[in-house]
Design a protein around this motif. Structure first.
Motif, PDB file in Angstrom:
ATOM      1  N   TYR A 240       8.073  -7.031  -0.535  1.00 12.68           N
ATOM      2  CA  TYR A 240       7.179  -6.388  -1.521  1.00 12.68           C
ATOM      3  C   TYR A 240       7.813  -5.082  -1.979  1.00 12.68           C
ATOM      4  O   TYR A 240       8.174  -4.239  -1.150  1.00 12.68           O
ATOM      5  CB  TYR A 240       5.804  -6.086  -0.919  1.00 12.68           C
ATOM      6  N   LEU A 241       7.971  -4.912  -3.278  1.00 10.63           N
ATOM      7  CA  LEU A 241       8.548  -3.704  -3.857  1.00 10.63           C
ATOM      8  C   LEU A 241       7.564  -3.145  -4.873  1.00 10.63           C
ATOM      9  O   LEU A 241       7.233  -3.826  -5.861  1.00 10.63           O
ATOM     10  CB  LEU A 241       9.886  -3.998  -4.551  1.00 10.63           C
TER      11      LEU A 241
ATOM     12  N   ASP B 137      -0.315  -7.318  -6.675  1.00  9.35           N
ATOM     13  CA  ASP B 137       0.602  -8.373  -6.230  1.00  9.35           C
ATOM     14  C   ASP B 137       0.452  -8.557  -4.719  1.00  9.35           C
ATOM     15  O   ASP B 137       0.396  -7.569  -3.972  1.00  9.35           O
ATOM     16  CB  ASP B 137       2.049  -8.001  -6.558  1.00  9.35           C
ATOM     17  N   TRP B 138       0.417  -9.801  -4.277  1.00  6.93           N
ATOM     18  CA  TRP B 138       0.298 -10.025  -2.831  1.00  6.93           C
ATOM     19  C   TRP B 138       0.913 -11.368  -2.448  1.00  6.93           C
ATOM     20  O   TRP B 138       1.102 -12.258  -3.289  1.00  6.93           O
ATOM     21  CB  TRP B 138      -1.157  -9.931  -2.404  1.00  6.93           C
ATOM     22  N   TYR B 139       1.222 -11.485  -1.195  1.00  5.99           N
ATOM     23  CA  TYR B 139       1.647 -12.757  -0.610  1.00  5.99           C
ATOM     24  C   TYR B 139       0.867 -12.937   0.685  1.00  5.99           C
ATOM     25  O   TYR B 139       0.349 -11.992   1.275  1.00  5.99           O
ATOM     26  CB  TYR B 139       3.155 -12.780  -0.353  1.00  5.99           C
TER      27      TYR B 139
ATOM     28  N   THR C 173       6.259 -13.195  -7.889  1.00  3.20           N
ATOM     29  CA  THR C 173       5.405 -12.713  -8.990  1.00  3.20           C
ATOM     30  C   THR C 173       6.272 -12.388 -10.203  1.00  3.20           C
ATOM     31  O   THR C 173       7.497 -12.284 -10.110  1.00  3.20           O
ATOM     32  CB  THR C 173       4.613 -11.467  -8.561  1.00  3.20           C
ATOM     33  N   ASP C 174       5.619 -12.179 -11.348  1.00  2.41           N
ATOM     34  CA  ASP C 174       6.370 -12.024 -12.604  1.00  2.41           C
ATOM     35  C   ASP C 174       7.195 -10.747 -12.646  1.00  2.41           C
ATOM     36  O   ASP C 174       8.131 -10.637 -13.440  1.00  2.41           O
ATOM     37  CB  ASP C 174       5.426 -12.070 -13.809  1.00  2.41           C
ATOM     38  N   GLY C 175       6.880  -9.770 -11.798  1.00  8.05           N
ATOM     39  CA  GLY C 175       7.681  -8.549 -11.795  1.00  8.05           C
ATOM     40  C   GLY C 175       9.129  -8.794 -11.432  1.00  8.05           C
ATOM     41  O   GLY C 175      10.010  -7.992 -11.791  1.00  8.05           O
ATOM     42  N   LEU C 176       9.416  -9.895 -10.714  1.00  9.54           N
ATOM     43  CA  LEU C 176      10.788 -10.201 -10.318  1.00  9.54           C
ATOM     44  C   LEU C 176      11.616 -10.733 -11.483  1.00  9.54           C
ATOM     45  O   LEU C 176      12.815 -10.458 -11.558  1.00  9.54           O
ATOM     46  CB  LEU C 176      10.782 -11.222  -9.174  1.00  9.54           C
ATOM     47  N   VAL C 177      11.000 -11.453 -12.413  1.00  6.32           N
ATOM     48  CA  VAL C 177      11.777 -12.161 -13.440  1.00  6.32           C
ATOM     49  C   VAL C 177      11.528 -11.653 -14.853  1.00  6.32           C
ATOM     50  O   VAL C 177      12.274 -12.015 -15.773  1.00  6.32           O
ATOM     51  CB  VAL C 177      11.466 -13.673 -13.385  1.00  6.32           C
ATOM     52  N   GLU C 178      10.515 -10.824 -15.039  1.00  4.55           N
ATOM     53  CA  GLU C 178      10.169 -10.409 -16.405  1.00  4.55           C
ATOM     54  C   GLU C 178      10.655  -8.989 -16.662  1.00  4.55           C
ATOM     55  O   GLU C 178      10.454  -8.086 -15.858  1.00  4.55           O
ATOM     56  CB  GLU C 178       8.659 -10.480 -16.608  1.00  4.55           C
TER      57      GLU C 178
ATOM     58  N   ILE D   3       6.654  -6.205  -7.296  1.00  5.74           N
ATOM     59  CA  ILE D   3       7.429  -7.427  -7.066  1.00  5.74           C
ATOM     60  C   ILE D   3       7.066  -7.976  -5.699  1.00  5.74           C
ATOM     61  O   ILE D   3       7.079  -7.252  -4.692  1.00  5.74           O
ATOM     62  CB  ILE D   3       8.944  -7.163  -7.140  1.00  5.74           C
ATOM     63  N   CYS D   4       6.744  -9.268  -5.675  1.00  7.03           N
ATOM     64  CA  CYS D   4       6.550  -9.991  -4.412  1.00  7.03           C
ATOM     65  C   CYS D   4       7.473 -11.208  -4.412  1.00  7.03           C
ATOM     66  O   CYS D   4       7.573 -11.935  -5.422  1.00  7.03           O
ATOM     67  CB  CYS D   4       5.103 -10.465  -4.251  1.00  7.03           C
ATOM     68  N   LEU D   5       8.114 -11.438  -3.291  1.00  8.20           N
ATOM     69  CA  LEU D   5       8.982 -12.602  -3.111  1.00  8.20           C
ATOM     70  C   LEU D   5       8.676 -13.201  -1.736  1.00  8.20           C
ATOM     71  O   LEU D   5       8.713 -12.502  -0.718  1.00  8.20           O
ATOM     72  CB  LEU D   5      10.454 -12.197  -3.190  1.00  8.20           C
ATOM     73  N   LEU D   6       8.384 -14.507  -1.709  1.00  8.12           N
ATOM     74  CA  LEU D   6       8.097 -15.225  -0.463  1.00  8.12           C
ATOM     75  C   LEU D   6       9.008 -16.441  -0.398  1.00  8.12           C
ATOM     76  O   LEU D   6       8.921 -17.341  -1.253  1.00  8.12           O
ATOM     77  CB  LEU D   6       6.615 -15.633  -0.410  1.00  8.12           C
TER      78      LEU D   6
END
Length: 553
Positions: A341-342, A353-355, A489-494, A543-546
């Motif tokens: 999580y960033l 944003d959450w996972y 989440t879209d914060g990673l790619v947008e 940004i969330c990445l799982l």
């Protein structure tokens, strides 16, 4: 008709008097003007006197048919003169011209001449008086013109001064507006403090120093007292050899705000003083209008600092709440999990944003990724509510699609103005197939054990909370042991400069080039994926990445 001619012998004074008297009578009878007669007879008398002094002479008088009367006197100084007579001239007999009559005629001529001279003098007097009055009028006119010229020059000087003052005011107002925009564009108080010297030096101040109220360091010695007083009272102060209070803008006109001392301590802020701005004059003193502008700029800078601090406090609370609600990933046989999580690097785009990952009663594991619209504390709170509700629905044994349908119904009724996206994947130990469902969320990316990458592009359902009834569908994807599923989440790619599709393609390429050493530790793989995705290190959203990797058991 020929001209008449007569010659008179001038041997004595009596002869000269008779000759002069005769010519006076001739010219009078011939209508010669008195002034011309007087001039002629005066000149004749002078010549006759010279002739007598020389012993005598002959005077020859001629009367022409053209109305001309001529007189010629021979002697040591010959003399000739001609008069134009308006009437005919008849030469008299010299013997018939008694001396007494001639003298009387001369008196009459003299009287006429005197009368003419008197009239002429009167005319000259009138002309002189008229000329004097004219001269007085001309002098008065010149005086009026000079006064008008001076008044016009004064008006021009006043206009130039007013124009210069208006231009200076326009320049100061333009600077104040631009500087305010620069200060309020930032929500970082350190950035705001750094911009103040850039804005003011060297045009408006030779040196700028900022002291914050909660700063542990103290102002320099020669300004400490003035700075502390300005912070305590909220009023501008002089600083330097002769400290003292500078009247406020509402107390005195601008002319009173021109300190002769080279240092000013201006409170930063209006209701709440954030600190003190100390300025060194760029010259000998501060200009009055510039001082007023600096007072207003300090007030606006204080408001910008207060907004930045409130924002930072709000941001810190939101981030703390956000991190507090993030799940500690469980250790599950047959499934490795890693998450990152960033928070956003700038702006209030924190929260939402959450996972999550947890086991269901049947032994299956749910991996969840979600994003609530909006940011800040409210988004973080709603995210916590959704996370809690999702776990509650999952405990009842619902699948991914049913869980999303129930969340959609809850959000529609409880938070009709907020929406959320979510993706849920269910992993069942010992089964290579994964069941998933999505509600308006970016598609997951899967990497097979041989490095093949595919994007799960099945059409997702609508966002959670959209005011429409909706039933979500489930999809199945085969993920044999060694496969990796990336939820994000879209914060990673947008990014603002590129669409979301370009970011998804970039993520797919980054997953494809993951090496065996990186895949051995899923946390290392997560960090490796983030590097090419965040090469600019700046992102406007959370940004969330799982990462979910299937294993043999």
């Amino acid at each position: 008709m020929t001209a008449a001619r007569d010659t008179w012998i001038i041997a004595s004074a009596a002869d000269a008097a008779r000759a002069r008297a005769r010519l006076a009578r001739l010219t009078a009878d011939a209508g010669v003007p008195a002034l011309d007669r007087a001039r002629f007879l005066s000149a004749l008398g002078v010549r006759l006197g010279r002739a007598l002094d020389a012993g005598g002479a002959e005077l020859t008088v001629t009367a022409g048919s053209d109305g001309r009367l001529g007189a010629a006197l021979d002697g040591p100084e010959p003399w000739r003169h001609t008069l134009v007579c308006p009437a005919a001239v008849t030469l008299p007999d010299p013997e018939n011209a008694p001396l007494a009559e001639a003298l009387l005629s001369a008196d009459e001529d003299a009287a006429a001449v005197l009368t003419s001279l008197t009239e002429t003098e009167e005319l000259l007097r009138l002309h002189r008086e008229e000329l004097h009055q004219t001269n007085q009028g001309v002098l008065a006119l010149h005086a009026e013109l000079e006064a008008a010229a001076l008044a016009q020059r004064d008006l021009l000087d006043a206009e130039r001064a007013a124009r210069a003052e208006a231009e200076n005011a326009r320049r100061l107002l333009t600077f104040l507006a631009n500087a305010s925009a620069v200060l309020h564009a930032s929500l970082d108080h350190e950035d705001i403090l750094g911009r103040l010297p850039e804005l003011l030096v060297p045009e408006y101040a030779r040196h700028v120093d900022v002291w914050l109220v909660d700063d542990e360091r103290t102002p320099p010695g020669d300004r400490a007292a003035a700075a502390v007083t300005a912070a305590r009272t909220g009023r501008p102060q002089h600083a330097g050899p002769h400290p003292g209070e500078l009247p406020g803008v509402d107390d005195l006109p601008a002319s009173a705000l021109s300190p002769d001392r080279p240092l000013l301590c201006l409170p930063l802020g209006a209701r709440t003083v954030q600190g003190v701005l100390t300025l060194s004059a760029p010259g000998d003193r501060f200009d009055p209008d510039t001082t007023v502008m600096l007072l207003e700029l300090a007030r606006r800078a204080g408001i910008a600092l207060e907004n930045a601090r409130q924002y930072e406090q709000h941001r810190d609370v939101a981030e703390a709440l956000q991190r507090a609600q993030l799940t500690e990933l469980p250790a599950v046989p047959g499934l490795d999990l890693a998450a990152r999580y960033l928070p956003a690097t700038h702006g209030l785009n924190i929260g939402g944003d959450w996972y999550d990952a947890f086991s269901q009663p049947d032994g299956s594991v749910l991996a969840v990724i979600g994003d609530v619209t909006g940011h800040g504390l409210r988004a973080a709170v709603i995210m916590g509510q959704l996370r809690t509700a999702l776990r509650a629905y999952a405990v009842e044994g619902n699948g991914p699609a049913r869980i999303l349908t129930l969340l959609h119904r809850m959000l529609r009724h409880q938070q009709p103005e907020l929406y959320a996206t979510c993706a849920i994947a269910r992993f069942t130990p010992g089964e290579p197939e994964v069941v998933w469902a999505a509600a308006g969320h970016p598609p997951a990316v899967a990497r097979g054990p041989r490095g093949e990458v595919r994007v799960l592009e099945a059409k997702p359902g609508i966002m959670l909370g959209v005011p429409l009834p909706y039933e979500y569908e489930e999809h199945t994807v085969e993920l044999p042991a060694g496969s990796v599923l990336a939820l994000y989440t879209d914060g990673l790619v947008e990014r603002r400069a590129a669409g979301i599709d370009a970011g998804i393609d970039r993520l797919a390429r980054a997953m494809q080039v993951l090496g065996a050493a990186e895949l051995a530790e899923l946390d290392t793989a997560a960090d490796t994926l983030l590097k090419p995705m965040l090469h600019d290190s700046e992102h406007d959203d959370d940004i969330c990445l799982l990462l979910c990797r299937t294993t043999c058991g």
